[in-house]
Design a protein around this motif. Structure first.
Motif, mmCIF file in Angstrom:
data_model
loop_
_atom_site.group_PDB
_atom_site.id
_atom_site.type_symbol
_atom_site.label_atom_id
_atom_site.label_comp_id
_atom_site.label_asym_id
_atom_site.label_seq_id
_atom_site.Cartn_x
_atom_site.Cartn_y
_atom_site.Cartn_z
ATOM 1 N N LEU A 1 -1.219 0.329 -3.724
ATOM 2 C CA LEU A 1 -2.311 -0.515 -4.204
ATOM 3 C C LEU A 1 -3.619 -0.291 -3.452
ATOM 4 N N ALA B 1 -8.178 -7.627 -7.153
ATOM 5 C CA ALA B 1 -7.138 -8.014 -6.208
ATOM 6 C C ALA B 1 -7.579 -9.143 -5.297
ATOM 7 N N VAL B 2 -8.777 -9.024 -4.732
ATOM 8 C CA VAL B 2 -9.234 -10.036 -3.772
ATOM 9 C C VAL B 2 -9.347 -11.390 -4.450
ATOM 10 N N LEU C 1 -4.889 -1.783 -0.747
ATOM 11 C CA LEU C 1 -5.569 -3.028 -0.386
ATOM 12 C C LEU C 1 -6.162 -2.919 1.019
ATOM 13 N N ASP C 2 -7.303 -3.577 1.206
ATOM 14 C CA ASP C 2 -7.907 -3.540 2.542
ATOM 15 C C ASP C 2 -7.254 -4.586 3.447
ATOM 16 N N THR D 1 -7.567 -8.354 2.477
ATOM 17 C CA THR D 1 -6.706 -8.770 1.362
ATOM 18 C C THR D 1 -5.255 -8.862 1.808
ATOM 19 N N LEU D 2 -4.820 -7.878 2.613
ATOM 20 C CA LEU D 2 -3.451 -7.928 3.123
ATOM 21 C C LEU D 2 -3.238 -9.172 3.980
ATOM 22 N N LEU E 1 -0.590 -7.586 -9.066
ATOM 23 C CA LEU E 1 -1.788 -6.829 -8.706
ATOM 24 C C LEU E 1 -1.830 -5.464 -9.372
ATOM 25 N N ASN F 1 0.816 -1.221 0.000
ATOM 26 C CA ASN F 1 0.000 0.000 0.000
ATOM 27 C C ASN F 1 0.844 1.263 0.000
#
Length: 750
Positions: free
Chosen positions: A219, A253-254, A221-222, A225-226, A247, A214
């Motif tokens: 990116l 992404a997920v 990402l939440d 996802t991380l 990604l 991130n």
């Protein structure tokens, strides 16, 4: 006479090492994140002599070391090792080079000694230690050696061990390796001087994954996802990096992260790398696949390899991304693919080549790379690519025409031997030259004597010009032949030298002059020395031999003080050129000690003669070794130290009796034996059985042939035959040739 640097002409052949990527830390990529947690782990070893980081490929040990070393204060020295460092000379030259950068002046003496052929462990490492000892402890460097797992040669590992053990306190070694480091770690663990860092410390923690994906890559990402990335990659840095690259080109992404297993196995790395390549333009991808044969590349090389001038632009396009290609030098002139990426690219190249597409013919690509490196006068790279192309003729030609002479100057004998061993057997017209080189370097590395002429006699006369490899190889063969106890063969080889090539003729004439001294041909030696150009008198690589030869000649002329002056000058040049512990300097110290004995300066002769004996013992059992024993025996006889004199005389006799043609050295042993008061012990030859060499001479004694004629038929020097005859008389208890024949027949020897 002392020799100062001001009196010596610089040697134009002295190498100047370019600052290439393995001698500087790799550049950190723009997206590299700080890892203070890991920095603290590494910094915890600041008071320990040795830190070892061990991890599999892709764990980021090199990046971690580069980031940590860049952040810490104080000097640092960095070497990324490769397979060629299994030559201790190359390995220590790199270490001395980077130490000199870190602490100016600390590596100069070591480099000089390496260029002169001095022993890496016993001489070079202590000089490095002495140079650093003059530096305050808090200013001594951290020495980072990455990819230590590539070291396997026992002598290279001995050099590494000596460095760690010998360099002064305050010098810290940090080693990066993919496997166990073959050092005595048990003792170091007990003494608390070792810090060990492994894969667990190198894994990305969840916060580090977030900062990388991130923060650096942006990116967004939440947390879920991380978390999925952390679980599925298990913190493997290579997988995290490849996930991030993949990604960047995927909106889902997920779904991508959840789609399959992401761990540390090879197939996962391949899968992720394919995702990365999928987002690269087709032309760039094809460029990367076809250039995967290169360990390092630049625009000119890529254009030649692909036979496409636009390949230079492809190189620039790939380079600008800084995600696929990393710089491998401090000037940005060379680059290479990431190791994991290159493995996949090579796999793709092999697969496409198997389909018959000539653009993906790996052998053809390696051959073009070899041609480019050869033209660029980078023979070591050229030979490696020729071997990869399975082109033994090309590899042999490059070794013969470029690399072997360079390796002689750099004392890189072992590197060449490894290349020859790996070289395809079909070597065409260069087969005999390469065989001769291999034999020479085996001998120079302490192996058995080669019959150089047996290989060289098959070389076409048109290829025997002074500019060809024939002359310098034969010149080296002169040295090998007399050292290994075939003085007559050495003289014949020297007399066959072509004239006109200054370096090879000079080196060969010097070797021939000394061979003539061993043969007892003083006037021939004088004539050879008179033919040498005056410029050799101050050329560091030649001057020690030249002045030592003049010292031996002065001793024959009965002028010991002149001999001392010449030998002292020879010693000065040997030390100046870094050859003070090189086996080739054996004659220098034996000549100096012998001159001092002849001048009556017995105490001063002890140290140079002992050094000469030590140097002549590599390899042991040679005529040069016998010469050193005779010189020391003569010293002890002059000091009335009979037991020691007898010990050296016996050692010399044992060596001479095993030589094919020891020349006049046999007579010198006779003279030493005659001088020693306790003669009965040494004269135990009476009644003993003749040696095989003596029997060969005995079989000719019933004829009317003169001793000179017998010498010619046996390819020996006349002095050697005379020595054998004297020994036969003593063994048989006779005083004449007819009596010897009669007694030999009575004993059944004829």
């Amino acid at each position: 006479m002392n020799v100062s640097s001001a009196s010596v002409r610089p040697d134009p052949s002295a190498p100047s090492a370019p600052r290439v990527g393995r001698l500087v830390p790799p550049r950190l990529r723009a997206e590299t994140i700080p890892r203070p947690r890991l920095d603290r782990v590494l910094e915890a070893g600041r008071d320990r002599r040795l830190t070892i980081i061990t991890a599999a490929a892709g764990y980021g040990k090199t990046t971690a070391l580069a980031a940590w070393s860049a952040s810490r204060p104080g000097p640092r020295a960095w070497v990324t090792l490769d397979a060629a460092d299994n030559d201790p000379v190359r390995f220590l030259a790199a270490v001395a080079d980077v130490l000199d950068d870190a602490v100016p002046g600390s590596g100069v003496d070591a480099q000089r000694l390496l260029r002169g052929g001095s022993d890496p462990v016993s001489t070079v490492v202590p000089r490095l230690a002495a140079a650093l000892a003059d530096v305050p402890a808090d200013r001594r460097p951290v020495v980072v050696l990455d990819d230590v797992h590539l070291l396997s040669d026992p002598d290279a590992l001995a050099a590494l061990t000596a460095l760690v053990d010998t360099l002064p306190d305050g010098t810290r070694f940090v080693l990066g390796s993919r496997g166990d480091v073959p050092l005595a770690l048990g003792r170091r663990r007990v003494t608390g001087e070792l810090l060990e860092v492994g894969q667990d410390e190198l894994r990305f923690a969840g916060t580090e994954i977030a900062r990388y994906l991130n923060g650096s890559l942006g990116l967004g990402l939440d947390g879920a996802t991380l978390g999925a990335v952390e679980r599925r990659t298990e913190g493997w840095p290579a997988a995290v990096s490849l996930v991030g690259l993949a990604l960047q080109a995927r909106p889902d992404a997920v779904g991508f992260v959840s789609a399959g297993p992401l761990g540390t196995s090879g197939p996962v790395a391949e899968y992720l790398t394919q995702e990365v390549l999928a987002r690269v333009p087709d032309r760039t991808r094809e460029f990367l696949v076809r250039t995967a044969v290169l360990h390092r590349m630049n625009p000119e090389l890529c254009a030649a390899l692909l036979q496409d001038p636009e390949a230079a632009q492809d190189y620039a396009d790939a380079r600008r991304s800084n995600l696929l290609i990393a710089s491998v030098d401090d000037r940005g002139e060379w680059a290479r693919p990431h190791a994991l990426l290159r493995e996949l690219l090579l796999s793709a190249l092999r697969a496409r080549g198997a389909d018959g597409d000539p653009r993906y013919d790996a052998a053809a690509l390696h051959r073009r790379a070899a041609e480019w490196f050869e033209q660029a006068r980078l023979p070591e790279d050229a030979v490696e690519h020729a071997i990869e192309a399975d082109d033994g003729v090309m590899a042999a030609r490059i070794v013969a025409q470029q690399w072997w002479s360079e390796s002689v100057r750099l004392y890189r004998h072992r590197s060449v031997l490894r290349m020859i061993d790996r070289m395809p057997r079909e070597r065409g017209p260069y087969a005999n030259v390469v065989a001769a080189i291999g034999g020479l370097f085996t001998a120079m590395s302490g192996g058995r004597e080669p019959d150089v002429e047996a290989h060289l006699k098959w070389i076409d006369p048109d290829d025997r010009s002074p500019e060809s490899a024939f002359a310098p190889i034969l010149a080296a063969g002169v040295w090998v032949a007399y050292v290994f106890g075939d003085v007559g063969r050495a003289v014949r080889a020297g007399e066959a030298l072509p004239h006109g090539a200054p370096e090879s003729t000079g080196r060969g004439l010097l070797a021939l002059a000394i061979a003539r001294w061993y043969a007892g041909d003083v006037e021939g030696m004088r004539a050879d020395l008179d033919r040498l150009p005056a410029t050799l008198e101050t050329m560091p690589v030649m001057a020690p031999w030249l002045w030592a030869a003049r010292a031996l000649l002065a001793l024959e002329d009965g002028t010991p003080e002149v001999a001392v002056a010449h030998a002292t000058r020879a010693e000065g040049f040997a030390r100046l050129s870094g050859a003070e512990s090189a086996p080739s300097s054996r004659v220098v110290f034996v000549a100096l000690g012998s001159a001092l004995v002849a001048a009556g300066r017995l105490d001063e002769a002890v140290e140079p003669l002992r050094r000469g004996l030590t140097l002549s013992a590599t390899p042991a059992g040679t005529v040069a070794h016998a010469h050193a024993h005779i010189a020391l025996g003569t010293l002890h006889a002059a000091r009335r130290e009979t037991a020691e004199a007898r010990r050296h005389a016996t050692a010399a006799r044992d060596i001479v009796d095993g030589c094919a043609d020891p020349g006049a050295i046999a007579a010198r042993v006779d003279a030493l034996e005659a001088r020693i008061a306790a003669r009965p012990t040494l004269d135990s030859t009476a009644g003993s059985a003749p040696t095989e060499a003596e029997l060969r001479v005995l079989r000719h004694l019933p004829s009317d042939a003169s001793l000179a004629t017998i010498a010619g038929e046996l390819f020996l020097s006349t002095n050697t035959v005379k020595s054998h005859v004297r020994r036969l008389y003593r063994r048989l208890g006779v005083g004449s040739r007819p009596e010897a024949v009669a007694e030999a027949r009575r004993r059944g020897l004829l």
